[in-house]
Design a protein around this motif. Sequence first.
Motif, PDB file in Angstrom:
ATOM      1  N   PRO A  36       0.779  -1.362   0.143  1.00  0.00           N
ATOM      2  CA  PRO A  36      -0.255   0.435  -0.049  1.00  0.00           C
ATOM      3  C   PRO A  36       0.737   1.397  -0.004  1.00  0.00           C
ATOM      4  O   PRO A  36       0.388   2.282  -0.033  1.00  0.00           O
ATOM      5  CB  PRO A  36      -0.885  -0.125   1.606  1.00  0.00           C
ATOM      6  N   HIS A  37       2.004   0.868   0.454  1.00  0.00           N
ATOM      7  CA  HIS A  37       3.076   2.537   0.098  1.00  0.00           C
ATOM      8  C   HIS A  37       3.090   3.017  -1.110  1.00  0.00           C
ATOM      9  O   HIS A  37       3.161   3.618  -1.452  1.00  0.00           O
ATOM     10  CB  HIS A  37       3.881   2.000   1.312  1.00  0.00           C
ATOM     11  N   PHE A  38       3.017   1.603  -1.589  1.00  0.00           N
ATOM     12  CA  PHE A  38       4.239   1.892  -3.021  1.00  0.00           C
ATOM     13  C   PHE A  38       2.485   2.079  -4.122  1.00  0.00           C
ATOM     14  O   PHE A  38       2.677   2.984  -5.642  1.00  0.00           O
ATOM     15  CB  PHE A  38       5.009   1.416  -3.954  1.00  0.00           C
ATOM     16  N   VAL A  39       1.102   1.774  -3.715  1.00  0.00           N
ATOM     17  CA  VAL A  39       0.458   1.610  -4.985  1.00  0.00           C
ATOM     18  C   VAL A  39      -0.316   2.014  -3.265  1.00  0.00           C
ATOM     19  O   VAL A  39      -1.644   1.251  -3.226  1.00  0.00           O
ATOM     20  CB  VAL A  39       0.110   0.270  -4.898  1.00  0.00           C
ATOM     21  N   PRO A  40      -0.593   2.725  -2.885  1.00  0.00           N
ATOM     22  CA  PRO A  40      -2.306   3.364  -2.872  1.00  0.00           C
ATOM     23  C   PRO A  40      -3.509   2.986  -2.876  1.00  0.00           C
ATOM     24  O   PRO A  40      -3.830   3.681  -4.142  1.00  0.00           O
ATOM     25  CB  PRO A  40      -1.806   5.111  -2.202  1.00  0.00           C
ATOM     26  N   PRO A  41      -4.041   3.101  -1.706  1.00  0.00           N
ATOM     27  CA  PRO A  41      -5.764   2.982  -2.592  1.00  0.00           C
ATOM     28  C   PRO A  41      -6.576   3.982  -3.168  1.00  0.00           C
ATOM     29  O   PRO A  41      -5.913   5.430  -2.710  1.00  0.00           O
ATOM     30  CB  PRO A  41      -6.408   2.216  -1.005  1.00  0.00           C
ATOM     31  N   LEU A  42      -7.771   3.887  -4.489  1.00  0.00           N
ATOM     32  CA  LEU A  42      -8.145   5.888  -4.847  1.00  0.00           C
ATOM     33  C   LEU A  42      -8.365   6.683  -4.153  1.00  0.00           C
ATOM     34  O   LEU A  42      -8.548   7.488  -3.960  1.00  0.00           O
ATOM     35  CB  LEU A  42      -8.494   5.344  -5.595  1.00  0.00           C
ATOM     36  N   SER A  43      -8.967   6.157  -2.809  1.00  0.00           N
ATOM     37  CA  SER A  43      -9.326   7.333  -1.885  1.00  0.00           C
ATOM     38  C   SER A  43      -8.165   7.159  -0.994  1.00  0.00           C
ATOM     39  O   SER A  43      -8.963   8.899  -0.947  1.00  0.00           O
ATOM     40  CB  SER A  43     -10.298   6.268  -0.652  1.00  0.00           C
ATOM     41  N   ALA A  47      -7.811  12.250  -1.468  1.00  0.00           N
ATOM     42  CA  ALA A  47      -7.473  12.716  -0.492  1.00  0.00           C
ATOM     43  C   ALA A  47      -5.785  13.605  -0.679  1.00  0.00           C
ATOM     44  O   ALA A  47      -6.121  15.219  -0.192  1.00  0.00           O
ATOM     45  CB  ALA A  47      -7.378  11.914   0.385  1.00  0.00           C
ATOM     46  N   GLU A  48      -5.757  13.712  -1.447  1.00  0.00           N
ATOM     47  CA  GLU A  48      -4.853  14.900  -2.594  1.00  0.00           C
ATOM     48  C   GLU A  48      -4.971  15.782  -2.119  1.00  0.00           C
ATOM     49  O   GLU A  48      -4.288  16.913  -2.574  1.00  0.00           O
ATOM     50  CB  GLU A  48      -3.456  13.990  -2.699  1.00  0.00           C
ATOM     51  N   SER A  49      -6.259  16.038  -2.995  1.00  0.00           N
ATOM     52  CA  SER A  49      -7.248  16.834  -3.848  1.00  0.00           C
ATOM     53  C   SER A  49      -7.426  17.994  -2.155  1.00  0.00           C
ATOM     54  O   SER A  49      -7.008  19.195  -2.857  1.00  0.00           O
ATOM     55  CB  SER A  49      -7.820  16.249  -4.475  1.00  0.00           C
ATOM     56  N   GLY A  53      -5.789  21.566  -2.481  1.00  0.00           N
ATOM     57  CA  GLY A  53      -6.655  22.853  -2.325  1.00  0.00           C
ATOM     58  C   GLY A  53      -7.247  22.632  -3.646  1.00  0.00           C
ATOM     59  O   GLY A  53      -6.627  23.310  -4.645  1.00  0.00           O
ATOM     60  N   PHE A  54      -8.352  22.892  -4.003  1.00  0.00           N
ATOM     61  CA  PHE A  54      -8.964  23.265  -5.641  1.00  0.00           C
ATOM     62  C   PHE A  54      -8.185  24.017  -6.379  1.00  0.00           C
ATOM     63  O   PHE A  54      -7.602  24.420  -7.039  1.00  0.00           O
ATOM     64  CB  PHE A  54     -10.245  23.337  -5.380  1.00  0.00           C
ATOM     65  N   ALA A  55      -8.010  25.861  -5.478  1.00  0.00           N
ATOM     66  CA  ALA A  55      -7.058  26.348  -6.440  1.00  0.00           C
ATOM     67  C   ALA A  55      -5.726  26.609  -6.626  1.00  0.00           C
ATOM     68  O   ALA A  55      -5.603  26.861  -7.506  1.00  0.00           O
ATOM     69  CB  ALA A  55      -7.360  27.510  -5.162  1.00  0.00           C
ATOM     70  N   MET A 218       9.569  14.828  -3.247  1.00  0.00           N
ATOM     71  CA  MET A 218       8.939  14.947  -1.376  1.00  0.00           C
ATOM     72  C   MET A 218       8.916  13.537  -1.242  1.00  0.00           C
ATOM     73  O   MET A 218       8.652  13.387   0.006  1.00  0.00           O
ATOM     74  CB  MET A 218       8.284  16.029  -0.996  1.00  0.00           C
ATOM     75  N   ALA A 219       8.955  12.656  -2.061  1.00  0.00           N
ATOM     76  CA  ALA A 219       8.738  11.277  -2.211  1.00  0.00           C
ATOM     77  C   ALA A 219       6.991  11.089  -1.789  1.00  0.00           C
ATOM     78  O   ALA A 219       6.928  10.144  -0.874  1.00  0.00           O
ATOM     79  CB  ALA A 219       9.891  10.437  -0.899  1.00  0.00           C
ATOM     80  N   MET A 220       6.943  11.989  -1.825  1.00  0.00           N
ATOM     81  CA  MET A 220       4.810  11.966  -1.550  1.00  0.00           C
ATOM     82  C   MET A 220       4.292  10.914  -2.627  1.00  0.00           C
ATOM     83  O   MET A 220       3.311  11.814  -3.715  1.00  0.00           O
ATOM     84  CB  MET A 220       4.116  13.285  -1.742  1.00  0.00           C
ATOM     85  N   ILE A 221       4.216   9.880  -2.446  1.00  0.00           N
ATOM     86  CA  ILE A 221       3.927   8.954  -4.006  1.00  0.00           C
ATOM     87  C   ILE A 221       2.333   9.174  -3.871  1.00  0.00           C
ATOM     88  O   ILE A 221       1.299   8.695  -5.434  1.00  0.00           O
ATOM     89  CB  ILE A 221       4.379   7.419  -3.126  1.00  0.00           C
ATOM     90  N   PRO A 222       1.021   9.535  -2.933  1.00  0.00           N
ATOM     91  CA  PRO A 222       0.058   9.540  -3.593  1.00  0.00           C
ATOM     92  C   PRO A 222      -0.556  10.583  -4.054  1.00  0.00           C
ATOM     93  O   PRO A 222      -0.914  10.856  -4.828  1.00  0.00           O
ATOM     94  CB  PRO A 222      -0.673   9.561  -1.732  1.00  0.00           C
ATOM     95  N   ARG A 223       0.401  12.026  -4.267  1.00  0.00           N
ATOM     96  CA  ARG A 223       0.363  12.885  -4.789  1.00  0.00           C
ATOM     97  C   ARG A 223       1.153  12.653  -5.889  1.00  0.00           C
ATOM     98  O   ARG A 223       0.524  13.202  -7.208  1.00  0.00           O
ATOM     99  CB  ARG A 223       0.814  14.478  -3.718  1.00  0.00           C
ATOM    100  N   ILE A 224       1.660  11.720  -5.661  1.00  0.00           N
ATOM    101  CA  ILE A 224       2.383  11.202  -7.761  1.00  0.00           C
ATOM    102  C   ILE A 224       0.703  10.982  -8.583  1.00  0.00           C
ATOM    103  O   ILE A 224       1.059  10.736  -9.791  1.00  0.00           O
ATOM    104  CB  ILE A 224       3.279  10.948  -7.439  1.00  0.00           C
ATOM    105  N   TYR A 225       0.598   9.966  -7.543  1.00  0.00           N
ATOM    106  CA  TYR A 225      -0.591   9.201  -8.462  1.00  0.00           C
ATOM    107  C   TYR A 225      -1.533  10.141  -8.877  1.00  0.00           C
ATOM    108  O   TYR A 225      -2.484   9.826  -9.761  1.00  0.00           O
ATOM    109  CB  TYR A 225      -1.617   7.965  -7.467  1.00  0.00           C
TER     110      TYR A 225
END
Length: 265
Positions: A36-43, A47-49, A53-55, A218-225
């Motif tokens: 899960p660290h390298f392939v985090p769930p879609l949720s 959540a990175e959105s 922030g929308f702006a 920054m090794a922010m894997i969910p944000r990359i996805y």
Amino acid sequence: MKSALLSIHHNCKSFYIILGFFLFWQVIPFTGLVDPHFVPPLSKVLAESIQLGFANIAIDISISLGRVIIGFIMAAAVALPLGFILAGAFPKLARLLNPLMVFLSQVPPFILFPVFVIIFGVGNGGIYTVIFWSAIWPLLFNTIAGTQLVDPLLIKSARSMGAGQLTIFFKVIVPGALASIMIGTRTAITICFMMLIGAETMGANSGLGWLIHQSQRMAMIPRIYFAVLLVAVIGLLINYLIEWLERNIIVWQEDTAEELIEWSN
């Protein structure tokens, strides 16, 4: 009512596959088959959105789209007139230059990116040039091919009815070549978008490519996805937009024969 539901179901089959893929993406990290660290769930990815922030997301999307549009317009302003001129006025020159154009089109934009940066500087100058180089070749080749495929009989018929050169160009040649030009446009936009993301990772401080690059650093894997998902969704929407334009613009081609009859009256 039943027929309407069946029609909606038929049109949504592709979206069912996409929804199935997203469901699989959400479930697979919890099965233990992947880390899960390298392939985090879609949720977690979505959540990175909230974190971004929308702006900020809207700004990065608008910057990337703006770069694509400007670079594409620059390429179209060169490729379309040049393609019509070479195919219509100088067909022998077009055949003579074809090997050179094919040779140049095989040079990947990324190889030239350091040269573009030296000439145009770091930032938008180099990025616009990468997009320009990516878009000009499919537009140019498809414009030449489409112009050459216009039926000469239509041109002769229009000329015999007293149509001038401008009328023939706008009423016969452009509609006849439009299908090929739209194919080139779709190919060019797709390549431009891919090249843009790569260029933004190397020479930009904003945009979706920059977001991917910063998330990687920054090794922010969910944000990359999440950034990759944004790129995929925008690319899909652009593709649907071009398909819609193609369906609504190429009606000119179907009306060419009718217009020829009108000129004779």
